[in-house]
Design an enzyme around this catalytic site. Sequence first.
Site, PDB file in Angstrom:
ATOM      1  N   HIS A  13       0.848  -1.196   0.000  1.00  0.00           N
ATOM      2  CA  HIS A  13       0.000   0.000   0.000  1.00  0.00           C
ATOM      3  C   HIS A  13       0.876   1.234   0.000  1.00  0.00           C
ATOM      4  O   HIS A  13       2.050   1.202   0.383  1.00  0.00           O
ATOM      5  CB  HIS A  13      -0.936   0.013   1.222  1.00  0.00           C
ATOM      6  CG  HIS A  13      -0.245   0.249   2.533  1.00  0.00           C
ATOM      7  ND1 HIS A  13      -0.013   1.504   3.037  1.00  0.00           N
ATOM      8  CD2 HIS A  13       0.260  -0.622   3.443  1.00  0.00           C
ATOM      9  CE1 HIS A  13       0.608   1.402   4.202  1.00  0.00           C
ATOM     10  NE2 HIS A  13       0.783   0.116   4.467  1.00  0.00           N
ATOM     11  N   CYS A  14       0.288   2.339  -0.473  1.00  0.00           N
ATOM     12  CA  CYS A  14       0.947   3.633  -0.375  1.00  0.00           C
ATOM     13  C   CYS A  14       0.143   4.468   0.612  1.00  0.00           C
ATOM     14  O   CYS A  14      -0.522   3.943   1.490  1.00  0.00           O
ATOM     15  CB  CYS A  14       1.056   4.286  -1.746  1.00  0.00           C
ATOM     16  SG  CYS A  14      -0.532   4.608  -2.526  1.00  0.00           S
ATOM     17  N   MET A  15       0.163   5.796   0.462  1.00  0.00           N
ATOM     18  CA  MET A  15      -0.528   6.637   1.425  1.00  0.00           C
ATOM     19  C   MET A  15      -2.044   6.477   1.384  1.00  0.00           C
ATOM     20  O   MET A  15      -2.712   6.614   2.395  1.00  0.00           O
ATOM     21  CB  MET A  15      -0.180   8.107   1.175  1.00  0.00           C
ATOM     22  CG  MET A  15       1.248   8.454   1.512  1.00  0.00           C
ATOM     23  SD  MET A  15       1.614   8.247   3.258  1.00  0.00           S
ATOM     24  CE  MET A  15       0.571   9.512   3.971  1.00  0.00           C
TER      25      MET A  15
END
Length: 493
Positions: A28-30
């Site tokens: 995942h990213c932000m």
Amino acid sequence: MSDEKHRAVAEAILPLVGGAANIHSVAHCMTRLRLGLADRTLVDREALGALPAVLGTVEDDTYQIVLGPGAVAGVTAQLRRLLDSGGASGPVAAAPTAEDLAGRGARIRAQARVRNATPVKRMLRRIANVFVPLIPALIGCGIVAALAGALANLGWAPGLVTALGPVSSGFMSLLAVFVGYNTAKEFGGTPVLGGAVASVIVYAGVAKVEAFGHHLTPGQGGVVGALLAALLAVRLERWTRRIVPDALDVLVTPTVTVLFGGLAALFGLMFVAGEVSTAIGHAATWLLAHGGLLAGLVLGGLFLPLVMLGLHQALIPIHTTLIQQQGSTVLLPILAMAGAGQVGCAAAVYLRLRRNASVRATIRSALPAGLLGVGEPLVYGVTLPLGRPFVTACVGGAAGGAFVGVAGQLGSAVGSTAVGPSGWALFPLLAGPHGMAASAAVYGGGLLTGYLVGFLATYFFGFTRETLAEYDAAAVESGPAPALAAEQPDALG
């Protein structure tokens, strides 16, 4: 969102993307859950998009489900637990890359927001909301004032210099009115009534009024007085509206608010706020004149932790008061050194993690913003999630702050004519007793000191052997993450 809710979202998503057997990677990213899927035709896009927690989907090199900051980290963790215990081909282990750092930064940021939700910090945030809308005008007027000063020093265009005076000072002369207007708007009153009560403070006729044995001075109390007067106006308006019949409200409520709010401003608030504002100015001047080294060290080193605690909101009215009183705030150039420490730290992380293409890509994308004073991508995407580099970055900020503080103690104080920009973007707004060039030299020296010390402290003390081995070794398998680097500024904004 609690762990139970995160798990419920993960359990709802899992069958809609083809089940555990269809997932070969999770990251995942932000804002986005990124899934590596064996067969994308198994995804039920319509049902997935209908989930309340899902804000959207993106098909790229991975299948991306937009969940928003904070939530994405918790849902990802729960999905991994489901995969580990629910018949996946094996545990899905994500290498520590930029995406992991971003997720860790998002969790830290979300936890900080929860901790900052105290009554005092909420009040500070609301007071900051009064001043933040004024920043563009402060910046514009500050740059115009700097231009006028430069032309005057060069002896060029004297007619234009004369005209630029009202252009740069007109807003500042009415700043109390705007503060009163925004205060009433923020705290639930009628904005124009807040502005009307606060306008008493800057009206030239107050010089004829005597309070506490002294004649008042137009502008006495400044933004502090305007803030207090408008807060009183909001209370008066609410109280009056509760007891006055609706038929008379349009006449009585504004009259009572302006009458008693204005009198309170004249015969109390202006004097008290004036004393407070004067004390703020004297304290800032004394601090740099007698304790510049220590003041710079503490302010530059602790500013980012103050931001995380939500206490930096209290500085905005102080900056504005100093600008109104003295023409510039001497605190902002020192606080800006915290960003310099982050930049130097990020450069050291870039060199130390030679094989982690993902983290290095994030640093390359975030570094230009960091040089211009936008520190969130570096703080929440790199230094804070890594832990120790955040501390060494603060050491760099302390060193830069000490440099600027010592210069102030030696008589070369540098200030900013507006609040908001930092980094290189602050250069056009600098002011000082020895002119623009000397101020730029002091501020530039502080930035270079912050860069250098932040770099050296991080390069030599920012990593344990275990952390360095983990992030460099794992990156050989994970490879670059260009999509994260491109998305990072938007996700943090």
